[in-house]
Structures are given as structure tokens and as C-alpha cells.
Design an enzyme around this catalytic site. Sequence first.
Site, short mmCIF file in Angstrom:
data_model
loop_
_atom_site.label_atom_id
_atom_site.label_comp_id
_atom_site.label_asym_id
_atom_site.label_seq_id
_atom_site.Cartn_x
_atom_site.Cartn_y
_atom_site.Cartn_z
N GLY A 12 57.73 50.75 43.83
CA GLY A 12 57.48 52.05 43.19
C GLY A 12 58.27 52.32 41.93
CG ASN A 14 54.94 50.73 36.95
OD1 ASN A 14 54.94 51.02 35.76
ND2 ASN A 14 54.98 49.50 37.38
CG ASN A 101 45.54 49.67 38.51
OD1 ASN A 101 46.55 49.94 39.16
ND2 ASN A 101 45.10 48.44 38.33
CG HIS A 103 46.24 44.05 35.86
ND1 HIS A 103 46.09 43.69 37.18
CD2 HIS A 103 46.24 42.89 35.15
CE1 HIS A 103 45.98 42.37 37.25
NE2 HIS A 103 46.07 41.86 36.04
#
Length: 189
Positions: A12, A14, A101, A103
Site C-alpha cells: 500500500g 501507493n 489503475n 501499472h
Amino acid sequence: MKRVAILSSGSGSNAQALIEHFSTCDEIQVVFVGSNRPSAGVLERAEKAGINNSVFSKSDLNNGTLIQNLDVLSVDWVLLAGFLLKIPEEFCNRYKGCLLNIHPSLLPNYGGKGMFGMNIHQAVFEAQEKESGMTIHFVNEAYDDGAIVFQGRVDVSDAKSAEEVAAKVLKLEHKYYPKISAELITLAE
Ligand code: GRF
């Protein structure tokens, strides 16, 4: 006020960067942090930040239970941050245009099923790529396939290991995901 949920399967970092940045944004409130893994570090981070958090199962994600829980919290945006389950179509439709999202590669390169975490950086390192980076994108029902919002690039030609590539990319993630997502959320009507 835009109400945001963050979903994460791992440590976590981010999510932490998002929580910290959003705490400085008057119009954004993180109202929920969820994980499909009871041991995920992200839950402790949410607890420390005083944010409502819980574990949910893969079936909760796929049978609409999670959507119901987010509806109860009047969630406007859902941000995936190191979330490893595939998002079902119903969920994508419910949050169309409000589901992001991050990536850790320059999509479409090094994306798709099985391409997550260190698998990506190992492949980039072994391919002797000169650069890598991160991609913020809207989420659809295919892995890492939605419209790209932003890409950050970093020179990895001097990287001595996949871990070094990962560290360079993670720094970019922490720098850009909070800022770019906050702009999108704030600008949305
Ligand atoms: C990050 O590299 C992110 O891009 C990827 O998974 C990793 C999660 O790291 N999706 P953290 O849990 O945010 O620290």
C-alpha cells in the site's frame, strides 16, 4: 466533495501516497480502503490514517457485494493501487470513467495477465530496456487495457538489477498517481 475508495492487495505505498496527497485536497475525501488480503499492509496504513477499511473476498468483488458496500458509502471514484484481482464487467460499468489503475510499466508493453509487480521489472531488466515507467489508466474488464491517462518515463539503462528498475518506477508512481488522479477527480463534474 468527491468520495474516493482505494483498493489494494499489498503493502500500500501507493495508497499511502494517495491518502497523504488527498488530505491536502479540499474537494477529495478518502472514505474507504479495501483489500482482498487480510494481511495486506495497506489496511494498517488506513487504520493509522483513521480511514474506514476492510477486507473483502474475490466473490464479494464478483457478486456485487463490494459495489453495494461502496454505494452505501456514496463512493464517487475507485482507485486501484497494487490491486491484483481482475475487475468484473459489472464493476467497470458501475464506475465507468471513475475507475483508475496504476501499472508499473509503459503500457501496452509489459501489461496483461501475469504482468504485475516484480514480474514486470524482471522482464524489463532481462530485455535490457533503456527506459521503463508507469501508466495511469481507466480500467475496463481486460487487464491493463483501458484508456491511458498519463505515462511517466525513467531511464533504466544503468540499472544493475530488476529491483533497481522497480525502485525507480515506484518513485514515479508515488510522484504522479496522487497528482494526476487528484486533477481528474477535481475536474470531473
Ligand atoms: C506498485 O508497483 C503498483 O504499480 C503495482 O503494484 C505495486 C504496489 O505497490 N500495481 P504498493 O502496494 O502500492 O506499495
